[in-house]
Design an enzyme around this catalytic site. Structure first.
Site, short mmCIF file in Angstrom:
data_model
loop_
_atom_site.label_atom_id
_atom_site.label_comp_id
_atom_site.label_asym_id
_atom_site.label_seq_id
_atom_site.Cartn_x
_atom_site.Cartn_y
_atom_site.Cartn_z
N VAL A 37 -8.37 4.57 -2.12
CA VAL A 37 -8.59 4.77 -3.56
C VAL A 37 -9.90 4.10 -3.99
CG1 VAL A 37 -7.63 4.40 -5.87
CG2 VAL A 37 -6.11 4.60 -3.96
N ASP A 38 -10.12 2.92 -3.47
CA ASP A 38 -11.30 2.13 -3.82
C ASP A 38 -12.59 2.92 -3.54
OD1 ASP A 38 -12.68 -0.11 -4.62
OD2 ASP A 38 -12.22 -1.32 -2.85
N SER A 132 -1.30 -1.07 -2.28
CA SER A 132 -0.95 -1.68 -0.97
C SER A 132 -0.29 -0.73 0.03
CB SER A 132 -0.05 -2.92 -1.13
OG SER A 132 -0.80 -4.03 -1.62
N THR A 133 -0.11 0.55 -0.32
CA THR A 133 0.64 1.42 0.61
C THR A 133 -0.25 2.15 1.61
OG1 THR A 133 0.59 3.33 -0.89
CG2 THR A 133 2.46 1.82 -1.09
N1 AR6 Z 1 -5.91 9.02 -5.42
C1 AR6 Z 1 -4.64 8.54 -5.39
N2 AR6 Z 1 -4.13 7.89 -4.33
C2 AR6 Z 1 -4.92 7.71 -3.26
C3 AR6 Z 1 -6.26 8.17 -3.20
C4 AR6 Z 1 -6.74 8.86 -4.35
N3 AR6 Z 1 -7.99 9.34 -4.41
N4 AR6 Z 1 -6.79 7.82 -1.99
C5 AR6 Z 1 -5.81 7.17 -1.32
N5 AR6 Z 1 -4.69 7.12 -2.06
P1 AR6 Z 1 -5.36 2.29 -0.16
P2 AR6 Z 1 -4.31 -0.46 -0.27
C6 AR6 Z 1 -3.39 6.47 -1.76
O1 AR6 Z 1 -5.62 2.16 1.29
O2 AR6 Z 1 -3.24 -0.13 0.69
C7 AR6 Z 1 -9.38 -0.27 0.53
O3 AR6 Z 1 -10.30 -0.20 1.57
C8 AR6 Z 1 -3.07 6.21 -0.33
O4 AR6 Z 1 -2.50 7.36 0.26
O5 AR6 Z 1 -6.37 2.94 -1.01
O6 AR6 Z 1 -3.98 -1.26 -1.50
C9 AR6 Z 1 -9.64 -1.45 -0.39
O7 AR6 Z 1 -11.01 -1.76 -0.49
C10 AR6 Z 1 -2.08 5.08 -0.44
O8 AR6 Z 1 -0.77 5.58 -0.68
O9 AR6 Z 1 -5.10 0.82 -0.84
C11 AR6 Z 1 -8.88 -2.55 0.27
O10 AR6 Z 1 -9.62 -3.15 1.30
C12 AR6 Z 1 -2.50 4.32 -1.70
O11 AR6 Z 1 -3.42 5.19 -2.36
C13 AR6 Z 1 -7.68 -1.85 0.86
O12 AR6 Z 1 -8.10 -0.51 1.10
C14 AR6 Z 1 -3.15 2.99 -1.45
O13 AR6 Z 1 -3.96 3.04 -0.29
C15 AR6 Z 1 -6.52 -1.81 -0.10
O14 AR6 Z 1 -5.42 -1.22 0.55
#
Ligand code: AR6
Length: 180
Positions: A37-38, A132-133
């Site tokens: 997402v980031d 976090s997922t």
């Molecule tokens: N829209 C909605 N959900 C999304 C999108 C999107 N565009 N892209 C991914 N997801 P994550 P975390 C979902 O990894 O686990 C980053 O590198 C994805 O399928 O984005 O909190 C940060 O910089 C998952 O279910 O975040 C940190 O280093 C959820 O969003 C680290 O990852 C969260 O996945 C944070 O990890």
């Protein structure tokens, strides 16, 4: 501040395409971007978000942030939303899932602190990803339970809390918790 019960809604899709007052970013402590997402938020929102993140990092360092490494896990800060269809991005740092210690209070804190920041800003609609997922490996079912119970227990003037789930399975899991 009026604190009625917010409506909880659910959408499957890309959070960067949502229209909301505030979009929550599942960031990391550096606030300098990453994957998931980031990465998507910074890509679509453009460089103005990173510029503000750098300024926030500098002010956290000046404030003597004890970790000296940006935003602590469980906390939240806001920046512009750049070119996203939102006024603000609220960056929060989820915990990495652990099988040995219970970090669920930190995950709950992400939702609570994001809503506290949203209230300070006057945001009425807030879109959350499943914090976090992804890279942080939190099991979706447990993360959804924590997300839903935490926002239900939080007093806020936010009127709509929207969970935006990227994939169908996460959507179904959140739907189950919202229905229960
Ligand atoms: N829209 C909605 N959900 C999304 C999108 C999107 N565009 N892209 C991914 N997801 P994550 P975390 C979902 O990894 O686990 C980053 O590198 C994805 O399928 O984005 O909190 C940060 O910089 C998952 O279910 O975040 C940190 O280093 C959820 O969003 C680290 O990852 C969260 O996945 C944070 O990890």
């Amino acid at each position: 501040m009026s604190t009625g019960q917010p409506v909880l809604t659910l959408v499957q899709g890309d959070i960067t395409l949502q229209s909301a007052d505030a979009i929550v970013n599942a960031a990391n402590s550096s606030l300098l971007g990453g994957g998931g997402v980031d990465g998507a938020i910074h890509r679509r929102g453009g460089p103005a978000i990173l510029e503000e993140c750098r300024a926030l990092r500098a002010s956290l360092a000046r404030a003597g942030n004890p970790l000296g490494r940006g935003l602590p896990t469980g906390q939240a800060v806001a920046t512009t939303a750049g070119r996203l269809d939102a006024q603000w991005v609220i960056h929060t740092v989820g915990p990495v899932h652990s099988t040995t210690d219970d970090r669920s209070p930190l995950l709950a804190s992400c939702y609570r602190e994001s809503l506290r920041v949203a209230d300070e800003l006057g945001a009425r609609t807030v879109a959350f990803p499943a914090i976090s997922t992804g890279a942080y490996r939190w099991p979706v079912d447990d993360a959804a339970r924590i997300a839903v119970t935490t926002v239900r227990a939080t007093e806020t003037a936010v009127e709509e809390i929207r969970f935006v789930l990227f994939d169908g399975r996460a959507y179904e899991v959140f739907a189950t918790h919202l229905g229960g």
